[in-house]
Design a protein around this motif. Structure first.
Motif, short mmCIF file in Angstrom:
data_model
loop_
_atom_site.label_atom_id
_atom_site.label_comp_id
_atom_site.label_asym_id
_atom_site.label_seq_id
_atom_site.Cartn_x
_atom_site.Cartn_y
_atom_site.Cartn_z
N GLY A 82 0.79 -1.23 0.00
CA GLY A 82 0.00 0.00 0.00
C GLY A 82 0.82 1.28 0.00
O GLY A 82 0.29 2.36 0.23
N GLU A 83 2.12 1.17 -0.26
CA GLU A 83 2.99 2.36 -0.24
C GLU A 83 3.27 2.80 -1.67
O GLU A 83 3.54 1.97 -2.53
CB GLU A 83 4.32 1.99 0.42
CG GLU A 83 4.17 1.37 1.78
CD GLU A 83 4.41 2.35 2.89
OE1 GLU A 83 4.51 3.57 2.61
OE2 GLU A 83 4.51 1.90 4.03
N LYS A 84 3.24 4.12 -1.89
CA LYS A 84 3.44 4.57 -3.27
C LYS A 84 4.47 5.68 -3.43
O LYS A 84 4.71 6.14 -4.54
CB LYS A 84 2.10 5.00 -3.87
CG LYS A 84 1.21 3.80 -4.13
CD LYS A 84 -0.08 4.16 -4.84
CE LYS A 84 -0.97 2.94 -4.98
NZ LYS A 84 -1.36 2.34 -3.68
N LYS A 85 5.06 6.14 -2.34
CA LYS A 85 6.02 7.25 -2.45
C LYS A 85 7.37 6.87 -1.86
O LYS A 85 7.50 6.64 -0.66
CB LYS A 85 5.47 8.48 -1.71
CG LYS A 85 4.44 9.25 -2.51
CD LYS A 85 5.12 10.29 -3.42
CE LYS A 85 4.20 10.83 -4.49
NZ LYS A 85 4.69 10.68 -5.86
N ILE A 86 8.37 6.85 -2.72
CA ILE A 86 9.74 6.53 -2.28
C ILE A 86 10.43 7.81 -1.80
O ILE A 86 10.51 8.79 -2.55
CB ILE A 86 10.57 5.93 -3.44
CG1 ILE A 86 9.92 4.65 -3.97
CG2 ILE A 86 12.01 5.68 -3.00
CD1 ILE A 86 10.58 4.13 -5.25
N ARG A 87 10.96 7.76 -0.58
CA ARG A 87 11.75 8.91 -0.09
C ARG A 87 13.24 8.67 -0.28
O ARG A 87 14.00 9.61 -0.46
CB ARG A 87 11.46 9.14 1.40
CG ARG A 87 10.03 9.60 1.63
CD ARG A 87 9.74 9.70 3.10
NE ARG A 87 10.32 10.89 3.69
CZ ARG A 87 10.28 11.17 4.99
NH1 ARG A 87 9.71 10.34 5.82
NH2 ARG A 87 10.81 12.28 5.44
#
Ligand code: THU
Length: 150
Positions: A82-87
């Motif tokens: 459910g994760e969509k943003k890479i930091r």
């Protein structure tokens, strides 16, 4: 009432901690690489917007073209949760440079300013070389879904 200052940690302090944590996670993932054909183990770790870390390794197949790179395994692992943003992303291999396909996939999910950490290293080696860059610098003129009307 006494005011408590909730100061955000400076970006530099944050980066130092992130780099250390992600590189260690990518090295651990590299140990799980399934690479009987190339004998080239690769590990990757991504820090996502939630603060959670997901890892991946390269997974090969007797039908060679089916191999999946470590970066994509890690990113697909994160997206599956459910994760969509890479930091930030760390990559560990003898010569750690993402292939073109992985660069396009990284760009799809990278947030602005996402940190890239490339570590030239292999198990049992003492020396390592670390390169830092930004996701935005990975690929000139990437395929852009909004320009394509997707
Ligand atoms: N590989 C990765 O996992 N990431 C890269 O950025 C480049 C290549 C893998 C694919 C294959 O299993 C092996 O390394 C040799 O190409």
């Amino acid at each position: 009432m006494k005011r408590v200052a909730h100061k955000k940690p400076a970006r530099k302090t944050w980066l130092v901690a992130v780099r250390k944590k992600l590189v260690a996670a990518a090295k651990t993932a590299q140990k799980n690489a399934y690479c009987p054909y190339s004998r080239y183990p690769v590990g990757a770790a991504v820090l996502m917007e939630s603060g959670r870390t997901y890892t991946g390794c390269n997974v090969e197949n007797a039908s060679f073209g089916l191999a999946c790179c470590a970066e994509r395994t890690a990113i697909f692992n994160a997206v599956s949760h459910g994760e969509k943003k890479i930091r930030a992303l760390a990559l560990v291999a003898k010569s750690a440079k993402p292939c073109g396909a992985c660069r396009q996939v990284i760009i799809e999910f990278a947030c602005k300013d996402a940190e890239m950490i490339f570590v030239d290293w292999q198990p049992l080696e003492k020396k390592e070389k670390i390169t830092y860059t930004k996701a935005a610098r990975l690929l000139p003129k990437p395929f852009n879904p909004s320009e394509a009307g997707l």
